[in-house]
Design an enzyme around this catalytic site. Structure first.
Site, PDB file in Angstrom:
ATOM      1  N   ASP A 111     -62.588  38.097 -20.547  1.00 57.94           N
ATOM      2  CA  ASP A 111     -61.329  37.882 -21.261  1.00 57.94           C
ATOM      3  C   ASP A 111     -60.170  38.575 -20.545  1.00 57.94           C
ATOM      4  O   ASP A 111     -60.365  39.596 -19.877  1.00 57.94           O
ATOM      5  CB  ASP A 111     -61.489  38.435 -22.690  1.00 57.94           C
ATOM      6  CG  ASP A 111     -60.418  37.902 -23.631  1.00 57.94           C
ATOM      7  OD1 ASP A 111     -59.655  37.002 -23.228  1.00 57.94           O
ATOM      8  OD2 ASP A 111     -60.333  38.397 -24.763  1.00 57.94           O
ATOM      9  N   ASN A 129     -62.323  26.376 -26.705  1.00 61.74           N
ATOM     10  CA  ASN A 129     -61.283  26.422 -25.670  1.00 61.74           C
ATOM     11  C   ASN A 129     -60.577  25.078 -25.434  1.00 61.74           C
ATOM     12  O   ASN A 129     -59.523  25.030 -24.789  1.00 61.74           O
ATOM     13  CB  ASN A 129     -61.852  26.942 -24.329  1.00 61.74           C
ATOM     14  CG  ASN A 129     -62.124  28.429 -24.315  1.00 61.74           C
ATOM     15  OD1 ASN A 129     -63.011  28.906 -23.618  1.00 61.74           O
ATOM     16  ND2 ASN A 129     -61.357  29.206 -25.089  1.00 61.74           N
TER      17      ASN A 129
END
Ligand code: FPP
Length: 252
Positions: free
Chosen positions: A25, A73
Site C-alpha cells: 500500500d 480495485n
C-alpha cells in the site's frame, strides 16, 4: 544460525517465516508527495516487487504472496485500472529471466479470466515459463478478494454435498482449505507473517481465513520506499514474536 542484516542486526536464519504475505500500500501517496501522477507510484512499486522478490528468495522464504489487485480495485479511475492491468505485462517481460535464474516459480490466484486478454496472457506465460522452478513461490493475488474466495469455496462444497459425494458432518477445516484459492500451497497456505505498508492497519479482504494465526506487522513506509532493510526489520520483528497458536508458551 544467525546472519547479519544490512543494518548489522542478527537475523535467525532458522526462523524465517515460510509464507510471507504483503499488502503493498501507499503507491498513490508516494507519487502525490512528489507531485507525480498516481501511476508513477505504481511503476515504482513494481520495482519494489522485483527487489523484495529477490531478497525474500535469498533469505529462504518459501512463499511470497503479494496483493497486486483486489476485486474492489475496479472502482478506481479507468486510466489507473488500465495502467495496473498493464503492469504484469511489463513486469513479466522484464523479470521472468531473473525469476528463472533465481529458481522462483510464479503462481496467481484470483479471477484471472476477468482480466484483459494481454494481462491474462502475460500471467499465464509467466506461470508456464517458471513451472519447473523449485525455489520460492511468488504468488500474485490478482483480481482477488477473500470473501469472494470463501463464497466460491462454499459453493464448491455445496455442490459436492448436493452430488452426494460429501457428508456435511465430515466438513472440516481441511475441507475449507482444500477449496480455497490457496489450496495449491498445501501446508504452506497460511501466511506466517502478514505485512502491510503505508501506515494503514487493516486487512482489506485479504486471506481472511488463512491469517487466523499469522503475525501481523505494519510499517509507515510507503510501498515504493520499501526495501531490503525495511523487509529485514519486519522479519526481525516476526522473530521477536511468541507464536502460541492458542496454546501456552512451551519452555525450550
Ligand atoms: C496500493 O497503493 C497499491 C495497489 C492497489 C497496486 C499494487 C501494485 C503494485 C505495487 C505493482 C504490482 C506489480 C505487479 C508486478 C503486478 P494505493 O494506490 O492504494 O496507494 P494510496 O493508498 O497511497 O493511494
Amino acid at each position: 544460525m544467525f546472519k547479519n542484516t544490512q543494518d548489522n542486526q542478527q537475523l535467525n536464519v532458522d526462523n524465517i517465516p515460510a509464507h510471507v504475505a504483503i499488502i503493498m500500500d501507499g503507491n498513490g501517496r508516494w507519487a502525490q508527495k512528489r507531485h507525480l501522477p498516481r501511476i508513477a507510484g505504481h511503476k515504482r512499486g513494481m520495482e519494489t516487487v522485483k527487489t523484495i522478490t529477490k531478497v525474500a528468495s535469498d533469505i529462504g522464504v518459501k512463499v511470497l504472496t503479494l496483493y497486486a489487485f483486489s476485486t474492489e480495485n475496479w472502482k478506481r479511475p479507468h486510466d489507473e485500472v488500465s495502467y495496473l492491468m498493464g503492469l504484469p505485462v511489463k513486469f513479466f517481460n522484464d523479470f521472468v529471466p531473473d525469476l528463472i535464474k533465481n529458481n522462483v516459480q510464479v503462481r496467481v490466484m484470483g479471477l484471472i479470466d476477468q482480466l484483459p486478454a494481454q494481462t491474462q496472457k502475460a500471467v499465464n506465460d509467466a506461470v508456464k515459463d517458471t513451472a519447473d522452478c523449485t525455489g520460492m513461490v511468488l504468488n500474485f493475488a490478482l483480481n482477488y478478494g477473500s470473501r469472494l474466495d470463501m463464497t466460491m469455496a462454499v459453493q464448491k462444497i455445496g455442490r459436492q454435498v448436493k452430488a452426494g459425494i460429501l457428508d456435511p458432518n465430515k466438513i472440516t477445516d481441511q475441507t475449507i482449505d482444500d477449496n480455497l484459492m490457496t489450496s495449491f500451497l498445501g501446508q504452506l497456505a497460511d501466511p506466517d507473517l502478514l505485512i502491510r505498508t503505508s501506515g494503514e492497519e487493516r486487512i482489506s479482504n485479504f486471506l481472511l481465513w488463512q491469517i487466523a494465526y499469522s503475525e501481523l506487522v505494519f510499517t509507515d513506509v510507503l510501498w515504493p520506499d520499501f526495501d531490503k532493510s525495511v523487509f529485514e526489520q519486519m522479519i526481525l520483528e516476526y522473530q521477536h514474536r511468541d507464536r502460541r497458536f492458542g496454546g501456552i508458551k512451551t519452555s525450550k
